[in-house]
Design an enzyme around this catalytic site. Sequence first.
Site, PDB file in Angstrom:
ATOM      1  CG  ASP A   1     -62.927  33.423  -6.075  1.00 31.36           C
ATOM      2  OD1 ASP A   1     -62.377  34.482  -6.392  1.00 31.36           O
ATOM      3  OD2 ASP A   1     -64.162  33.320  -5.892  1.00 31.36           O
TER       4      ASP A   1
ATOM      5  CD  GLU B   1     -59.973  36.954  -3.811  1.00 34.63           C
ATOM      6  OE1 GLU B   1     -60.316  38.022  -4.307  1.00 34.63           O
ATOM      7  OE2 GLU B   1     -60.779  36.021  -3.604  1.00 34.63           O
TER       8      GLU B   1
HETATM    9  C1  NOJ Z   1     -62.872  37.239  -6.120  1.00 33.65           C
HETATM   10  C2  NOJ Z   1     -62.610  37.334  -7.589  1.00 33.65           C
HETATM   11  O1  NOJ Z   1     -61.310  37.823  -7.789  1.00 33.65           O
HETATM   12  C3  NOJ Z   1     -63.671  38.236  -8.152  1.00 33.65           C
HETATM   13  O2  NOJ Z   1     -63.413  38.578  -9.485  1.00 33.65           O
HETATM   14  C4  NOJ Z   1     -64.999  37.556  -7.996  1.00 33.65           C
HETATM   15  O3  NOJ Z   1     -66.012  38.450  -8.416  1.00 33.65           O
HETATM   16  C5  NOJ Z   1     -65.262  37.172  -6.544  1.00 33.65           C
HETATM   17  N1  NOJ Z   1     -64.132  36.574  -5.922  1.00 33.65           N
HETATM   18  C6  NOJ Z   1     -66.398  36.198  -6.456  1.00 33.65           C
HETATM   19  O4  NOJ Z   1     -66.038  34.940  -6.957  1.00 33.65           O
END
Ligand code: NOJ
Length: 587
Positions: A221, A280
């Site tokens: 993440d 990500e």
């Molecule tokens: C990316 C995640 O996909 C999202 O859902 C989240 O709100 C943010 N990162 C913060 O962790």
Amino acid sequence: MTVPLRPTAGVSNTPAEDHDWWRTAVVYQVYPRSFADGDGDGVGDLPGLRRRLPYLADLGVDAVWINPWYPSPMADGGYDVADFRDIDPTFGTLDDAEALLADARGLGLRVILDIVPNHTSTRHPWFQAALRGDPMARSLYHFAPGKGPHGAQPPNDWQSAFGGPAWARETRPDGSDGDWYLHLYAPEQADLNWANPVVREEFLDILRFWFDRGVDGFRIDVAHGLVKAEGLPDGGPLASATSPHTRPHPAWDQPGVHEIYRTWRTLADSYDPPRVLVAEAWVPSNERLARYVQPGCLHSAFQFDLLRSPWRHETLRASVNEGLHTAAVTRAPSTWVLANHDVPRQVTRYARSQPAESLEPDEERRRWPSEPADLDLGRRRARAAFMLVAALPGAAYLFQGEELGLEEVEAIPDHLRQDPTWLQTGQQDPGRDGCRVPLPWRGQAPPFGFSPEGAADAWLPQPEHWRSWTVAAQSEDPNSMLNLYRQVLALRRSLWQHAEPLRWLATPEGTLAFARGAAECWVNTGKRAADMPSGRQPLLSSVPMASSGAGRCLPPDATAYVLRENGVDTSDSRAERVGAGQGRPAQ
Ligand code: NOJ
């Protein structure tokens, strides 16, 4: 907080030990709150997911990525983690997780978890200790005095990705105002200080905890957020509230982040079979993205260009080219994504006029009120888009419910909205709840088999018309979206998964087409049917093909797979061959 390790001897990821599986895998994203509710509290859970694993194996995916399942106050759907080594009681127990991993393995499905290293919940024991004034615990986060009289202004101008300032002021145990702490997301998500070696050690240990239980890998993440520029300087205004990563900024994509991932890679490689890591990272360019997958760093990184692309052949083709070039340079596979739990569903994105340029997710949501959605058109295009993605070299991630052609639920009553974006933007951005509505499995009325009989209401309401979009209803219909996904995934294995690199073909206006070996994928995003060259045997199309004279034509908003007969080749000689680097080189 550390839970003693359980014996793990004998954990082996049996599905044919192909160490390169992740290069060409189709991975299905499970948002556990909305997948299947086993205990009837209206919230999805691990027993519910476990019972539905055979559905995923039948669908034909290779792996499952599960969004955070850790104990969490759920201020941001589980991305506010209070304990990285356990399961939230709403979802089940550690035993449920281990049983699920074993079942998945038995079905030949690999499992990727979500790790959230940028921040912890403010309920995490570390942050609680920090609030009590423990200097060691405070050094694990970014605490700083405010500016101006009485320190009443935040330490810098950074904005939260959900809207508003990225700083919140602590209240000291005696009730007085204290320092500010950084939260690039919700105030309940405090950013960790990755300059502190204790944070680094902790996350290596968390990775080990789950790897030892047989987890096949992690989706990281906010992989681009961990390291902040020295001194936390001002960064100027951001491009948009929900996607603030589109230009250089001291809060994001700092070079120091890559040395962290080198240590993670070394750890992942020390397992047999090696574990995999996917980033990500919302960064300004593919050149920046490539840095995350340089040799010795992460295995792959999500390609978000297609997810932002309008349904236009020229933009789609440019996005594919960009992704394939990055793969060719880095030797990491392209990792295609059309949807996830953060963006409006593709059926809805394609249901309105298609802008000339790519749109950020929040820009897409803000145009909803001004234009009605033609969901039939959106579904037709979504069928075609999936066929395009499935034919590309590399890996693909699907988001639960896209195989059912679910649309974004735009009309969630305001008082039920849960995404922090809604309140943090002063109710300007409706947020991400619309793609997180629980799945419809069967039956004529909500909860459509999501929960057992007599259960509490689902945590977000499902539209009544989803009775036509349940898994059961679609299983009966050979032309349903679900059956198309099943057919495409089956065909992908034989046709595309290990096929040659891609060669663009010369095509009529409004279309794009490419060949991989003798198989071709034709996509028409134009307004008119497009004649296809003769000498092609149709294999599958997203809508029925039409005839035109001796040949066939591809209707608008459609994709077809065809096999070239007699070696006829209409490759576009001006276009280069792209798509190398997806296969099996040593990385
Ligand atoms: C990316 C995640 O996909 C999202 O859902 C989240 O709100 C943010 N990162 C913060 O962790």
